[in-house]
Write an enzyme that holds these catalytic residues in place. Structure first.
Site, PDB file in Angstrom:
ATOM      1  CE  LYS A   1     -11.510   6.063 -19.862  1.00 52.85           C
ATOM      2  NZ  LYS A   1     -11.627   6.885 -18.703  1.00 52.85           N
TER       3      LYS A   1
ATOM      4  CG  ASP B   1      -8.810  14.855 -16.556  1.00 52.29           C
ATOM      5  OD1 ASP B   1      -8.092  14.209 -17.354  1.00 52.29           O
ATOM      6  OD2 ASP B   1      -9.818  14.370 -16.001  1.00 52.29           O
TER       7      ASP B   1
ATOM      8  NE  ARG C   1      -2.853   0.427   3.413  1.00 54.99           N
ATOM      9  CZ  ARG C   1      -2.210   0.809   4.531  1.00 54.99           C
ATOM     10  NH1 ARG C   1      -1.607   1.972   4.582  1.00 54.99           N
ATOM     11  NH2 ARG C   1      -2.174   0.021   5.579  1.00 54.99           N
TER      12      ARG C   1
ATOM     13  CE1 TYR D   1     -16.530   9.477 -17.042  1.00 60.15           C
ATOM     14  CE2 TYR D   1     -15.363   9.723 -14.971  1.00 60.15           C
ATOM     15  CZ  TYR D   1     -16.134   8.973 -15.832  1.00 60.15           C
ATOM     16  OH  TYR D   1     -16.494   7.698 -15.474  1.00 60.15           O
TER      17      TYR D   1
END
Ligand SMILES: Cc1ncc(COP(=O)(O)O)c(C=O)c1O
Length: 373
Positions: free
Chosen positions: A188, A163, A41, A93
């Site tokens: 993406k 972004d 983690r 988005y």
């Protein structure tokens, strides 16, 4: 200084493990006696390699990999505190919109949505701590002025986060234009094969990096070793893929623009697009996504009619997709807000893949012949 194609194909190569040419997957949750790692983690060599690679590609200093694009964006908002104000692009988005409305607004962070193409709409307040800009925007393909927004943020003691999902660092490097954070859905184009969900964040500020590292370790939203490896693998071909994506997208945009059933095409690569000149200044290419509006509302036969363009929600992979923003990516945005932005029932979005250009145009041609009988 290595060029971007070389960094993408070789990675950061921070350490060499037994000469492995493909960076190994460290599929372990914990480490005994390691000097650098204690628990996955908090840190993992495969994720570390991806994080260093994305930092190099974005021309930043520090990179972070998350379990999704939204996890990366949520980490940006986690830098804020109750009472802070965020100025954010109105077209963005739908998942980011939901993250704001359903989660962060409830913690006393104030958001103002504005058309940030024109800085006169940028109502900066005394408590504005962050400007968040998607560019080009999803799905209306508005182009926002990164450098001007960075100046505006900094004059007011705020940060600018961009972004960069639609263009990737191969075509646009927000940090070099003054942004403090570049964030993207690596699901993406970065990973690029419709097989991984991931998010990336890059910065050159040590203060931001320390805070992001703490948030990543504490929220536990980091990317798994295997998905880090898949993203590293995808990154190797990013420059080559982006060239084909944008060549095919331009051909699709030209075809759609001349089609009698199409009302309007939204692609910044078209010289007629209002953001075309700005894109040429701040990006080195136009990307592989475009939207278009039909003249009629008989959209379902078109959406379902693709043989190559699959009707699915996402973008940036090798195979072409067609998406219906109204019911898919932007379903969480209220109807009146959607329609104000231009997300009408006639709007469709394409992610143009790596297939042969003529085959794609032939597919679009037959899709546009499809009508409800
Ligand atoms: C521009 C943009 N940002 C962020 C996201 C969220 O990324 P993810 O789906 O990886 O959480 C998406 C997803 O479509 C997107 O298009």
């Amino acid at each position: 200084m290595k060029h971007i194609e070389t960094i993408a194909s070789h990675g950061a190569e921070s350490r060499s493990y037994e000469g492995a040419v493909s960076f190994p997957i460290f599929q372990t949750s914990t480490y005994a006696g390691s000097e650098n790692f204690s628990y996955t983690r908090c840190g993992n060599p495969t994720r570390n390699e991806l994080e260093q690679t994305i930092a190099l590609l974005e021309k930043g200093t520090y990179g972070f990999a998350f379990a999704s694009g939204l996890a990366a964006i949520s980490t940006v908002f986690s830098l804020l505190k109750q009472g802070d104000h965020v100025l954010i692009s109105d077209d963005l988005y739908g998942g980011t919109y939901r993250l704001i409305e359903e989660i962060w607004s409830r913690f006393g962070i104030e958001f103002t949505f504005a058309d940030l193409r024109d800085l006169r709409n940028a109502c900066v307040k005394q408590n504005t701590k962050l400007i968040f800009a998607e560019t080009p925007t999803n799905p209306m393909m508005k182009v926002l002025p990164i450098r001007a927004l960075a100046d505006l943020a900094h004059e007011n003691g705020a940060l600018l986060a961009v972004d960069n999902t639609f263009l990737t660092p191969y075509l646009q490097q927000p940090l070099t234009l003054g942004a403090d954070l570049s964030v993207q859905s690596g699901t993406k184009f970065l990973s690029g094969h419709h097989d991984t969900v991931c998010g990336l964040l890059t910065t050159s500020s040590v203060e931001i990096a320390q805070r992001v590292s703490l948030i990543q370790r504490t929220l536990g939203n980091a990317l798994s070793p295997f998905d880090s490896w898949l993203t590293l693998r995808g990154l190797q071909t990013l420059p080559a893929r982006m060239e084909v994506h944008q060549k095919n997208a331009r051909a699709a945009a030209d075809f759609l623009q001349s089609h009698p059933r199409v009302e309007r095409v939204y692609y910044p690569g078209l010289p007629s697009h209002e953001g075309h000149e700005l894109m040429k200044q701040q990006s080195s290419g136009m990307g592989g996504v475009l939207s278009f509006a039909l003249k009629d509302e008989d959209v379902m036969p078109v959406l379902n009619g693709g043989k190559l363009f699959r009707f699915a929600e996402s973008l940036g992979g090798t195979t072409s997709l067609i998406t219906y923003p109204q019911t898919q990516t932007h379903a969480s945005v209220p109807r009146d807000v959607r329609e104000k932005i231009g997300i009408t029932p006639r709007l469709l979005r394409l992610s143009v893949g790596l297939e042969n250009t003529d085959d794609l145009i032939e597919d679009l041609e037959q899709m546009l012949q499809q009508k409800t009988i």
